[in-house]
Scaffold this motif. Structure first.
Motif, PDB file in Angstrom:
ATOM      1  N   GLY A  95      15.966  52.114 -87.794  1.00 40.46           N
ATOM      2  CA  GLY A  95      16.548  53.207 -87.016  1.00 40.46           C
ATOM      3  C   GLY A  95      15.725  54.480 -87.153  1.00 40.46           C
ATOM      4  O   GLY A  95      15.483  55.185 -86.163  1.00 40.46           O
ATOM      5  N   SER A  96      15.280  54.781 -88.350  1.00 40.84           N
ATOM      6  CA  SER A  96      14.433  55.958 -88.561  1.00 40.84           C
ATOM      7  C   SER A  96      13.113  55.815 -87.820  1.00 40.84           C
ATOM      8  O   SER A  96      12.587  56.789 -87.261  1.00 40.84           O
ATOM      9  CB  SER A  96      14.172  56.163 -90.055  1.00 40.84           C
ATOM     10  N   LEU A  97      12.583  54.597 -87.805  1.00 39.99           N
ATOM     11  CA  LEU A  97      11.339  54.348 -87.083  1.00 39.99           C
ATOM     12  C   LEU A  97      11.519  54.585 -85.589  1.00 39.99           C
ATOM     13  O   LEU A  97      10.682  55.224 -84.943  1.00 39.99           O
ATOM     14  CB  LEU A  97      10.866  52.923 -87.346  1.00 39.99           C
ATOM     15  N   ARG A  98      12.627  54.086 -85.027  1.00 41.61           N
ATOM     16  CA  ARG A  98      12.883  54.290 -83.589  1.00 41.61           C
ATOM     17  C   ARG A  98      12.993  55.773 -83.262  1.00 41.61           C
ATOM     18  O   ARG A  98      12.444  56.248 -82.257  1.00 41.61           O
ATOM     19  CB  ARG A  98      14.158  53.551 -83.175  1.00 41.61           C
ATOM     20  N   THR A  99      13.703  56.514 -84.102  1.00 39.88           N
ATOM     21  CA  THR A  99      13.861  57.953 -83.869  1.00 39.88           C
ATOM     22  C   THR A  99      12.516  58.678 -83.924  1.00 39.88           C
ATOM     23  O   THR A  99      12.209  59.530 -83.081  1.00 39.88           O
ATOM     24  CB  THR A  99      14.814  58.560 -84.914  1.00 39.88           C
ATOM     25  N   THR A 100      11.706  58.320 -84.910  1.00 39.17           N
ATOM     26  CA  THR A 100      10.398  58.955 -85.066  1.00 39.17           C
ATOM     27  C   THR A 100       9.498  58.640 -83.877  1.00 39.17           C
ATOM     28  O   THR A 100       8.803  59.520 -83.355  1.00 39.17           O
ATOM     29  CB  THR A 100       9.734  58.492 -86.375  1.00 39.17           C
ATOM     30  N   MET A 101       9.520  57.381 -83.428  1.00 39.62           N
ATOM     31  CA  MET A 101       8.717  57.007 -82.264  1.00 39.62           C
ATOM     32  C   MET A 101       9.161  57.776 -81.027  1.00 39.62           C
ATOM     33  O   MET A 101       8.324  58.253 -80.241  1.00 39.62           O
ATOM     34  CB  MET A 101       8.837  55.497 -82.014  1.00 39.62           C
ATOM     35  N   TRP A 102      10.457  57.904 -80.842  1.00 37.85           N
ATOM     36  CA  TRP A 102      10.964  58.608 -79.655  1.00 37.85           C
ATOM     37  C   TRP A 102      10.494  60.061 -79.671  1.00 37.85           C
ATOM     38  O   TRP A 102      10.069  60.590 -78.634  1.00 37.85           O
ATOM     39  CB  TRP A 102      12.495  58.542 -79.624  1.00 37.85           C
ATOM     40  N   GLY A 111      -4.084  50.426 -88.807  1.00 37.82           N
ATOM     41  CA  GLY A 111      -4.141  49.742 -87.527  1.00 37.82           C
ATOM     42  C   GLY A 111      -2.796  49.190 -87.081  1.00 37.82           C
ATOM     43  O   GLY A 111      -1.763  49.461 -87.700  1.00 37.82           O
ATOM     44  N   PRO A 112      -2.789  48.424 -85.975  1.00 38.56           N
ATOM     45  CA  PRO A 112      -1.534  47.871 -85.453  1.00 38.56           C
ATOM     46  C   PRO A 112      -0.788  47.070 -86.518  1.00 38.56           C
ATOM     47  O   PRO A 112      -1.393  46.365 -87.320  1.00 38.56           O
ATOM     48  CB  PRO A 112      -1.998  46.970 -84.305  1.00 38.56           C
ATOM     49  N   ALA A 113       0.545  47.188 -86.507  1.00 39.52           N
ATOM     50  CA  ALA A 113       1.362  46.489 -87.498  1.00 39.52           C
ATOM     51  C   ALA A 113       2.736  46.207 -86.921  1.00 39.52           C
ATOM     52  O   ALA A 113       3.225  46.939 -86.044  1.00 39.52           O
ATOM     53  CB  ALA A 113       1.501  47.334 -88.765  1.00 39.52           C
ATOM     54  N   PRO A 114       3.401  45.130 -87.384  1.00 36.79           N
ATOM     55  CA  PRO A 114       4.761  44.826 -86.918  1.00 36.79           C
ATOM     56  C   PRO A 114       5.727  45.952 -87.298  1.00 36.79           C
ATOM     57  O   PRO A 114       5.542  46.638 -88.305  1.00 36.79           O
ATOM     58  CB  PRO A 114       5.108  43.530 -87.665  1.00 36.79           C
ATOM     59  N   ARG A 115       6.770  46.101 -86.481  1.00 34.82           N
ATOM     60  CA  ARG A 115       7.767  47.143 -86.740  1.00 34.82           C
ATOM     61  C   ARG A 115       8.341  47.040 -88.138  1.00 34.82           C
ATOM     62  O   ARG A 115       8.527  48.057 -88.828  1.00 34.82           O
ATOM     63  CB  ARG A 115       8.917  47.033 -85.722  1.00 34.82           C
ATOM     64  N   THR A 116       8.668  45.814 -88.550  1.00 35.97           N
ATOM     65  CA  THR A 116       9.312  45.647 -89.856  1.00 35.97           C
ATOM     66  C   THR A 116       8.395  46.084 -90.992  1.00 35.97           C
ATOM     67  O   THR A 116       8.844  46.646 -91.994  1.00 35.97           O
ATOM     68  CB  THR A 116       9.729  44.185 -90.070  1.00 35.97           C
ATOM     69  N   VAL A 117       7.091  45.845 -90.838  1.00 38.93           N
ATOM     70  CA  VAL A 117       6.129  46.255 -91.864  1.00 38.93           C
ATOM     71  C   VAL A 117       6.029  47.776 -91.916  1.00 38.93           C
ATOM     72  O   VAL A 117       6.056  48.391 -92.988  1.00 38.93           O
ATOM     73  CB  VAL A 117       4.749  45.636 -91.594  1.00 38.93           C
ATOM     74  N   VAL A 118       5.945  48.408 -90.744  1.00 39.81           N
ATOM     75  CA  VAL A 118       5.849  49.866 -90.691  1.00 39.81           C
ATOM     76  C   VAL A 118       7.100  50.501 -91.279  1.00 39.81           C
ATOM     77  O   VAL A 118       7.029  51.394 -92.128  1.00 39.81           O
ATOM     78  CB  VAL A 118       5.638  50.344 -89.244  1.00 39.81           C
TER      79      VAL A 118
END
Length: 243
Positions: A64-71, A42-49
């Motif tokens: 940074g990897s999370l931002r790239t994956t989301m984009w 379910g929903p989770a804070p960016r830092t946790v993900v």
């Protein structure tokens, strides 16, 4: 297209699959992991993900990897990942097979014996086979336990309704999935006794007793033993003689 009219589906049983508006989408591995994480937890804070999915790198690189994956995901399917109030979540138009399974199981336990709730799918479906992340392994075991409880509950419901063949099918599937699980064996024995098949119940008890002795060096519980022998029709024979 309006959000409420869009249709998407994520399937995690038997492998990862993503379909949006009838088209199969094939995200790269990081995209699959992010979607699976949000689907299961379910929903989770960016830092946790970021800290969970990229635990082997520093926090700034993980984010940074999370931002790239989301984009990449939102470029392939606009609005697939939603960021709001400091948390990440799947878009509301996406349905998840695991969520549906949990919802159906919950309905059974809230309304035992209810119409349409007593015939669970017997085929074993594994959550994300081959994935070895700790959070996947935990969820896999949680869902396995939920499925076993669902099968045992189905056996009890069907037995109470006189549907002995389907009840036995559900109980035996629980035993096949977890041979050392006593509650599954109890479900099988209970169906046999309800049908008046004492010999079948005794045979199942003996099989389970032998397996426990071989694998764990223990005996069945007294509750299971009493369940079998309190129904024993030959009153002049002892438990020891039958065993």
């Amino acid at each position: 297209m309006r959000e409420s009219l869009r249709r998407g589906r994520i399937e995690l049983f038997d492998g990862f699959r993503l379909q949006v508006e009838g088209t199969w989408i094939h995200p790269v591995t990081n995209g699959q992991r992010l979607l699976a994480f949000l689907s299961l937890l379910g929903p989770a804070p960016r830092t946790v993900v970021a800290g969970t999915l990229w635990s082997n790198v520093p926090e700034n690189r993980a984010l940074g990897s999370l931002r790239t994956t989301m984009w990449r995901l939102n470029h392939a399917v606009p609005g697939l990942i939603v960021a709001a109030r400091g948390q990440l979540a799947l878009a509301e138009f996406v349905r998840v097979d695991v969520t549906e399974f949990v919802s159906t199981a919950g309905a059974r336990f809230r309304h035992p014996g209810g119409t349409g709730l007593h015939s669970p799918e017997l085929r074993l479906r594994e959550l994300l086979p081959g994935w070895d992340d700790d959070w996947v392994i935990f969820e896999r075991d949680r869902l396995r336990q939920l499925r076993l409880h669902q099968l045992e509950a189905a056996a009890a419901d069907l037995c109470a309704l006189g549907g002995y063949a389907m009840a036995l099918d559900a109980a035996l599937e629980a035993v096949r999935s977890e041979p050392l699980r006593e509650s599954a064996r109890r479900a099988v024995i209970g169906v046999h006794l309800a049908e008046g098949n004492f010999a079948e119940a005794l045979r199942e008890y003996k099989r389970f007793r032998a397996l426990l002795a071989e694998q764990l060096g223990v005996e069945p519980s007294l509750d299971l033993t009493d369940l079998v022998f309190r129904r024993e029709p030959l009153r002049n024979r002892t438990k020891a003689a039958l065993i």
